[in-house]
Scaffold this motif. Structure first.
Motif, PDB file in Angstrom:
ATOM      1  N   LEU A  66     -40.767  12.959  22.987  1.00 57.54           N
ATOM      2  CA  LEU A  66     -41.171  11.672  22.419  1.00 57.54           C
ATOM      3  C   LEU A  66     -42.000  10.872  23.430  1.00 57.54           C
ATOM      4  O   LEU A  66     -42.999  10.248  23.077  1.00 57.54           O
ATOM      5  CB  LEU A  66     -39.935  10.877  21.989  1.00 57.54           C
ATOM      6  N   GLU A  67     -41.589  10.939  24.687  1.00 60.85           N
ATOM      7  CA  GLU A  67     -42.346  10.248  25.742  1.00 60.85           C
ATOM      8  C   GLU A  67     -43.726  10.874  25.901  1.00 60.85           C
ATOM      9  O   GLU A  67     -44.732  10.166  26.079  1.00 60.85           O
ATOM     10  CB  GLU A  67     -41.578  10.319  27.065  1.00 60.85           C
ATOM     11  N   GLU A  68     -43.799  12.198  25.835  1.00 58.56           N
ATOM     12  CA  GLU A  68     -45.082  12.901  25.937  1.00 58.56           C
ATOM     13  C   GLU A  68     -46.015  12.473  24.801  1.00 58.56           C
ATOM     14  O   GLU A  68     -47.210  12.215  25.017  1.00 58.56           O
ATOM     15  CB  GLU A  68     -44.850  14.414  25.883  1.00 58.56           C
ATOM     16  N   ILE A  69     -45.474  12.393  23.583  1.00 60.34           N
ATOM     17  CA  ILE A  69     -46.278  11.955  22.432  1.00 60.34           C
ATOM     18  C   ILE A  69     -46.746  10.512  22.636  1.00 60.34           C
ATOM     19  O   ILE A  69     -47.908  10.179  22.388  1.00 60.34           O
ATOM     20  CB  ILE A  69     -45.457  12.083  21.131  1.00 60.34           C
ATOM     21  N   GLY A  70     -45.831   9.662  23.145  1.00 63.46           N
ATOM     22  CA  GLY A  70     -46.173   8.253  23.375  1.00 63.46           C
ATOM     23  C   GLY A  70     -47.298   8.095  24.383  1.00 63.46           C
ATOM     24  O   GLY A  70     -48.223   7.288  24.175  1.00 63.46           O
ATOM     25  N   ASN A  71     -47.245   8.855  25.453  1.00 64.26           N
ATOM     26  CA  ASN A  71     -48.305   8.785  26.469  1.00 64.26           C
ATOM     27  C   ASN A  71     -49.644   9.234  25.895  1.00 64.26           C
ATOM     28  O   ASN A  71     -50.691   8.634  26.190  1.00 64.26           O
ATOM     29  CB  ASN A  71     -47.935   9.652  27.678  1.00 64.26           C
ATOM     30  N   TYR A  72     -49.615  10.276  25.077  1.00 64.87           N
ATOM     31  CA  TYR A  72     -50.856  10.809  24.507  1.00 64.87           C
ATOM     32  C   TYR A  72     -51.507   9.801  23.565  1.00 64.87           C
ATOM     33  O   TYR A  72     -52.725   9.569  23.637  1.00 64.87           O
ATOM     34  CB  TYR A  72     -50.582  12.121  23.764  1.00 64.87           C
ATOM     35  N   ILE A  73     -50.705   9.201  22.680  1.00 64.40           N
ATOM     36  CA  ILE A  73     -51.312   8.294  21.699  1.00 64.40           C
ATOM     37  C   ILE A  73     -51.850   7.019  22.359  1.00 64.40           C
ATOM     38  O   ILE A  73     -52.799   6.414  21.859  1.00 64.40           O
ATOM     39  CB  ILE A  73     -50.325   7.946  20.549  1.00 64.40           C
ATOM     40  N   LYS A  74     -51.267   6.632  23.506  1.00 63.58           N
ATOM     41  CA  LYS A  74     -51.798   5.462  24.229  1.00 63.58           C
ATOM     42  C   LYS A  74     -53.161   5.787  24.829  1.00 63.58           C
ATOM     43  O   LYS A  74     -54.102   5.003  24.749  1.00 63.58           O
ATOM     44  CB  LYS A  74     -50.832   5.037  25.323  1.00 63.58           C
ATOM     45  N   VAL A  75     -53.253   6.969  25.444  1.00 60.82           N
ATOM     46  CA  VAL A  75     -54.514   7.376  26.069  1.00 60.82           C
ATOM     47  C   VAL A  75     -55.608   7.569  25.022  1.00 60.82           C
ATOM     48  O   VAL A  75     -56.753   7.129  25.194  1.00 60.82           O
ATOM     49  CB  VAL A  75     -54.309   8.669  26.886  1.00 60.82           C
ATOM     50  N   MET A  76     -55.245   8.234  23.908  1.00 56.62           N
ATOM     51  CA  MET A  76     -56.241   8.574  22.882  1.00 56.62           C
ATOM     52  C   MET A  76     -56.405   7.467  21.837  1.00 56.62           C
ATOM     53  O   MET A  76     -57.250   7.587  20.943  1.00 56.62           O
ATOM     54  CB  MET A  76     -55.832   9.876  22.186  1.00 56.62           C
ATOM     55  N   GLU A  77     -55.583   6.432  21.938  1.00 58.99           N
ATOM     56  CA  GLU A  77     -55.626   5.313  20.983  1.00 58.99           C
ATOM     57  C   GLU A  77     -55.457   5.800  19.543  1.00 58.99           C
ATOM     58  O   GLU A  77     -56.199   5.409  18.632  1.00 58.99           O
ATOM     59  CB  GLU A  77     -56.918   4.517  21.141  1.00 58.99           C
ATOM     60  N   ALA A  78     -54.469   6.685  19.357  1.00 67.28           N
ATOM     61  CA  ALA A  78     -54.173   7.185  18.012  1.00 67.28           C
ATOM     62  C   ALA A  78     -53.468   6.110  17.194  1.00 67.28           C
ATOM     63  O   ALA A  78     -52.754   5.261  17.740  1.00 67.28           O
ATOM     64  CB  ALA A  78     -53.306   8.443  18.094  1.00 67.28           C
ATOM     65  N   ASP A  79     -53.684   6.151  15.879  1.00 70.80           N
ATOM     66  CA  ASP A  79     -53.113   5.138  14.990  1.00 70.80           C
ATOM     67  C   ASP A  79     -51.780   5.563  14.392  1.00 70.80           C
ATOM     68  O   ASP A  79     -50.929   4.729  14.099  1.00 70.80           O
ATOM     69  CB  ASP A  79     -54.076   4.851  13.819  1.00 70.80           C
ATOM     70  N   THR A  80     -51.626   6.876  14.182  1.00 76.89           N
ATOM     71  CA  THR A  80     -50.529   7.360  13.347  1.00 76.89           C
ATOM     72  C   THR A  80     -49.924   8.631  13.932  1.00 76.89           C
ATOM     73  O   THR A  80     -50.641   9.480  14.466  1.00 76.89           O
ATOM     74  CB  THR A  80     -51.052   7.667  11.920  1.00 76.89           C
ATOM     75  N   VAL A  81     -48.605   8.756  13.788  1.00 76.90           N
ATOM     76  CA  VAL A  81     -47.911  10.003  14.121  1.00 76.90           C
ATOM     77  C   VAL A  81     -47.243  10.505  12.849  1.00 76.90           C
ATOM     78  O   VAL A  81     -46.507   9.759  12.186  1.00 76.90           O
ATOM     79  CB  VAL A  81     -46.859   9.798  15.228  1.00 76.90           C
ATOM     80  N   ILE A  82     -47.512  11.763  12.493  1.00 82.22           N
ATOM     81  CA  ILE A  82     -47.003  12.334  11.241  1.00 82.22           C
ATOM     82  C   ILE A  82     -46.048  13.489  11.571  1.00 82.22           C
ATOM     83  O   ILE A  82     -46.415  14.413  12.305  1.00 82.22           O
ATOM     84  CB  ILE A  82     -48.155  12.844  10.356  1.00 82.22           C
ATOM     85  N   PHE A  83     -44.852  13.431  11.020  1.00 79.09           N
ATOM     86  CA  PHE A  83     -43.840  14.466  11.242  1.00 79.09           C
ATOM     87  C   PHE A  83     -43.772  15.396  10.035  1.00 79.09           C
ATOM     88  O   PHE A  83     -43.892  14.957   8.888  1.00 79.09           O
ATOM     89  CB  PHE A  83     -42.481  13.818  11.499  1.00 79.09           C
ATOM     90  N   ASP A  84     -43.549  16.686  10.308  1.00 77.71           N
ATOM     91  CA  ASP A  84     -43.627  17.702   9.256  1.00 77.71           C
ATOM     92  C   ASP A  84     -42.355  17.813   8.424  1.00 77.71           C
ATOM     93  O   ASP A  84     -42.239  18.699   7.589  1.00 77.71           O
ATOM     94  CB  ASP A  84     -43.967  19.076   9.856  1.00 77.71           C
TER      95      ASP A  84
END
Length: 401
Positions: A66-84
């Motif tokens: 979860l921390e890895e995902i959080g760091n990535y979306i901050k750097v890439m300025e992603a808007d949304t996280v979608i879970f399968d």
């Protein structure tokens, strides 16, 4: 007024590798989730997977991931996280707090696509009902101030909280939508009765396998068809004549793995065309690497709507996109799906399932005459029983178009 193009959301998608889905399956599922996201109008920047026996009860993935995902979306300025997978209300709340962005699960994403695709009042009502049924148990997380359709003096209980008010509003809307669907269902049932005794054939299959393309080819109609998931939501029925034999052909909504139960319930009236059909044409995209699992998904859904025991023809579509890699004679490694030829697939399928199976390309018009012949014979069996005095219809010589 100048129209601006819709802003494409940047998204990342997340799935698990566990005892129910190995690494290869997880990749296929995330590829499909990416296709869903694309259909909804999002650009997928990255796919995250994690090996877990069961989803984390609090955050679906582990804290490190979860921390890895959080760091990535901050750097890439992603808007949304979608879970399968469908997230519980607790998981949704915890993940939103940790990532501070929009969180969607597979169910929410599919509902969004259905809402976007719904064109008729019937489809819109069905989608809206499924959306409210999805929203109801998640109100503690949403806590949005819904439009008040009831309220004012004498209508609000003492000390009623906003969430209780919202819950009551949603329950009222669900009740009204169900009443609307009952009325629409009665109208649809009357329409079906008015069609008489003509043989009914229904196209069924996984989403995006080419059902609407086949419908357009057979009925010479213009049913909306494109390379997107759930291009068709509303059932379309057309009268088709092969040589001199008339029947009704219905194009239905595509199925998908992990289809939200609420959608199956809401769309049961749409699927009445399947339940009342005399013959099912189960269309399969043979070029898809997971087509056998897609067949199983469709068959499970047919069981759920009590339509699995009907005469069925399997139509393996998109043979023009089928890839076959012939192995060298000295290659002793086990064969994979890519090493099996189309003829071998056909022979093994016919031997294993003892059901009619056709291999076609609807877009390239390959093997269409064989397909029409087989369908003609299946329709004729039922038609001759219903109209025994029309024997002259069947005494024909088949001529190719």
């Amino acid at each position: 007024m100048i129209e601006t193009a819709p802003i494409t959301e940047k998204a990342v998608i997340v799935g698990l590798i566990n005892q129910n889905q190995d690494e290869k399956q997880a990749k296929e599922y995330l590829d499909e989730l990416e296709f869903l996201a694309d259909t909804a109008g999002a650009e997928v920047l990255k796919k995250f997977t994690q090996k877990l026996d069961v989803p984390n009860a609090a955050t679906f993935v582990g804290p490190g991931k979860l921390e890895e995902i959080g760091n990535y979306i901050k750097v890439m300025e992603a808007d949304t996280v979608i879970f399968d997978d469908e997230l519980s209300p607790t998981q949704l709340r915890n993940i939103e707090r940790a990532l501070d962005c929009k969180i969607l699960d597979r169910t929410n994403l599919i509902l969004d696509i259905f809402a976007k695709r719904a064109k008729t009042a019937h489809a819109k009502t069905q989608v809206e009902l499924a959306q409210y049924q999805y929203l109801l148990p998640r109100l503690t997380r949403m806590w949005t101030h819904l439009e008040r359709q009831r309220g004012g003096i004498g209508m609000r209980g003492p000390g009623e909280t906003q969430i209780e008010t919202d819950r009551r509003i949603i329950l009222d809307k669900i009740s009204r939508l169900k009443d609307q669907l009952i009325k629409i269902d009665k109208q649809k049932a009357t329409q079906r009765k008015n069609r008489g005794k003509l043989v009914r054939v229904a196209l069924v299959g996984y989403t995006n396998v080419g059902k609407s393309t086949i419908m357009n080819m057979m009925a010479k109609s213009e049913v909306f068809a494109e390379n997107k998931l759930f291009a068709t939501l509303d059932t379309t029925v057309r009268k088709v004549v092969i040589v001199n034999l008339p029947f009704l052909l219905a194009d239905t909504v595509g199925f998908i793995r992990k289809l939200p139960h609420g959608l199956v319930e809401s769309f049961k009236s749409t699927l009445d065309e399947v339940r009342e059909a005399d013959i099912l044409l189960h269309v399969v995209d043979i070029s898809h690497p997971g087509f056998e699992e897609q067949i199983d998904t469709v068959n499970e859904t047919l069981k759920e709507i009590e339509a699995a025991d009907k005469p069925t023809m399997y139509v393996f579509n998109k043979i023009d996109a089928f890839t076959y890699v012939k192995k060298d004679e000295d290659d002793l490694t086990p064969s994979t799906k890519e090493n099996i030829s189309l003829q071998e697939w056909k022979n093994s399928w016919m031997a294993k399932n003892n059901t009619p199976a056709l291999f076609i390309s609807a877009t390239e018009k390959e093997n269409i005459e064989e397909f029409k012949r087989e369908l003609y014979e299946e329709v004729k069996k039922i038609h001759s029983q219903r109209f025994p005095f029309n024997d002259y219809l069947y005494d024909i010589t088949w001529e190719e178009d």
